[in-house]
Design an enzyme around this catalytic site. Structure first.
Site, mmCIF file in Angstrom:
data_model
loop_
_atom_site.group_PDB
_atom_site.id
_atom_site.type_symbol
_atom_site.label_atom_id
_atom_site.label_comp_id
_atom_site.label_asym_id
_atom_site.label_seq_id
_atom_site.Cartn_x
_atom_site.Cartn_y
_atom_site.Cartn_z
ATOM 1 N N HIS A 61 -13.520 21.975 -38.430
ATOM 2 C CA HIS A 61 -13.586 20.993 -39.507
ATOM 3 C C HIS A 61 -12.174 20.786 -40.042
ATOM 4 C CE1 HIS A 61 -13.692 24.865 -41.523
ATOM 5 N NE2 HIS A 61 -13.578 24.300 -42.709
ATOM 6 N N HIS A 63 -10.718 21.268 -43.193
ATOM 7 C CA HIS A 63 -10.113 21.953 -44.328
ATOM 8 C C HIS A 63 -8.754 22.500 -43.894
ATOM 9 C CE1 HIS A 63 -14.103 22.611 -46.706
ATOM 10 N NE2 HIS A 63 -13.541 21.455 -46.976
ATOM 11 N N ASP A 65 -7.043 25.192 -44.148
ATOM 12 C CA ASP A 65 -6.837 26.501 -43.523
ATOM 13 C C ASP A 65 -7.245 26.526 -42.063
ATOM 14 O OD1 ASP A 65 -9.470 26.197 -44.481
ATOM 15 O OD2 ASP A 65 -9.789 28.344 -44.679
ATOM 16 N N HIS A 66 -7.749 25.386 -41.550
ATOM 17 C CA HIS A 66 -8.144 25.315 -40.142
ATOM 18 C C HIS A 66 -7.317 24.315 -39.331
ATOM 19 C CE1 HIS A 66 -11.907 27.733 -40.518
ATOM 20 N NE2 HIS A 66 -11.693 27.417 -41.787
ATOM 21 N N HIS A 138 -21.853 23.547 -43.409
ATOM 22 C CA HIS A 138 -20.804 23.779 -44.396
ATOM 23 C C HIS A 138 -20.838 22.630 -45.405
ATOM 24 C CE1 HIS A 138 -17.350 25.675 -46.024
ATOM 25 N NE2 HIS A 138 -16.424 24.876 -45.510
ATOM 26 N N ASP A 206 -17.157 29.112 -41.351
ATOM 27 C CA ASP A 206 -17.391 28.201 -42.466
ATOM 28 C C ASP A 206 -18.787 27.576 -42.394
ATOM 29 O OD1 ASP A 206 -14.485 28.577 -42.282
ATOM 30 O OD2 ASP A 206 -14.414 27.120 -43.904
ATOM 31 N N HIS A 265 -12.468 35.321 -40.629
ATOM 32 C CA HIS A 265 -12.450 34.401 -41.762
ATOM 33 C C HIS A 265 -12.835 35.109 -43.059
ATOM 34 C CE1 HIS A 265 -13.268 30.738 -44.181
ATOM 35 N NE2 HIS A 265 -12.385 30.174 -43.357
#
Length: 303
Positions: A61, A63, A65-66, A138, A206, A265
């Site tokens: 996805h 976000h 942090d990814h 998520h 997530d 994670h």
């Protein structure tokens, strides 16, 4: 053999001893990266692996942090004089998101190809393996991935001889080709034994627990799953933010009958995830609180 390395195990923000989430797999000359959080390049350098063989990057996805490590990764690949195309796979909107990130990485000497996921499940096939994407739960659209390597049966020489096939055609049949000769059609099934066990790695992060995860992870050799919270009192927080606890991950691993599970994670508030593993292993004994750089070499079974 399939090499698997969990480059980063952090969620939300990096810590001095924990990079953000990223997984790399190497198989038969291919490099597959899943997620590319901030610091992925550094984690790769620390591992001693090169970004050069990476030909596919999958995103769960969008976000930060990814995906925030992608611009630097693209620049590094370009500086290494890469010219072959790079395939990017992710939820709908992938090209728009990557184009925005490329404001700081505008010039790269290779083509970016895009595969945007729009269905609940999607299979992308390659000559040596396939990637199976599946939607999870998520607070934004998010996918998990399985890498599946199937293995055909052993070549049966006696069958080929009985059919009168010359040796020059054996290798093509073994690779899955169908051959037409003098009006006759020869298929791989005519000269191969029963299919042998392949390899499967399933990765999800997530998300709340879903049946789609259990179904897609079924029988996996390695199941890599988010464990945002290890503290028993964090279940409500996990539900609120659409994440998962260690114990929920373990229950899915048990239901899916996987061989081994790595947790990843972690919340930044969870400095020592291994402290909670005794209770987790009561649910699923072969569970590991993975740390950055954890690596496995998955090998085919030989009979």
């Amino acid at each position: 053999m399939l090499d698997v390395c969990l480059l980063g195990t952090g969620g939300m923000m990096p810590l001095p001893y924990r990079w953000l989430t990223s997984l790399m797999m190497r198989y038969n000359g291919h490099g597959i990266l899943i997620d590319c959080g901030e610091g992925t390049q550094i984690a790769l350098k620390e591992k001693g692996w090169s970004p050069n063989p990476i030909d596919i990057i999958c995103f769960t996805h969008y976000h930060a942090d990814h995906i925030s490590g992608l611009p630097g990764m693209l620049l590094t690949m370009g500086n290494a004089e890469r010219t072959q195309p790079l395939l990017l796979i992710g939820p709908k909107g992938l090209q728009r998101v990557v184009s925005a990130l490329r404001v700081i990485a505008p010039e790269i000497p290779f083509e970016l190809q895009y595969c945007e996921l729009t269905e609940n499940s999607h299979t992308i096939s390659f000559p040596d393996f396939r990637l199976e994407a599946f939607k999870v739960n998520h607070n934004v659209v998010c996918y998990g991935y399985s890498m599946v390597i199937e293995r055909c049966g052993r070549f049966q020489v006696e069958k080929a001889v009985k059919l009168g096939l010359e040796k020059q055609y054996w290798g093509r049949l073994q690779k899955g080709e169908t051959i037409e000769l003098d009006g006759s059609v020869y298929t791989p099934e005519m000269v191969l034994g029963e299919p042998r066990k392949g390899l499967k790695v399933t990765y999800t992060t997530d998300t709340r627990p879903t049946e789609s995860i259990v179904t897609n992870a079924e029988g996996a050799d390695l199941f890599i799953c988010e464990g945002m919270y290890g503290e028993p009192d964090k279940l409500e927080k996990a539900r609120e933010h659409k994440h998962m606890t260690f114990y929920e991950a373990a229950q899915m691993a048990r239901k899916a009958n996987v061989q081994e599970m790595w947790l990843t994670h972690y919340s930044p508030s969870l400095p020592r995830p291994e402290e909670y593993m005794e209770e987790v292993r009561k649910i699923f004994p072969n569970a590991i609180a993975a740390r950055d750089g954890r690596t496995a070499e998955l090998k085919f079974e030989e009979k």
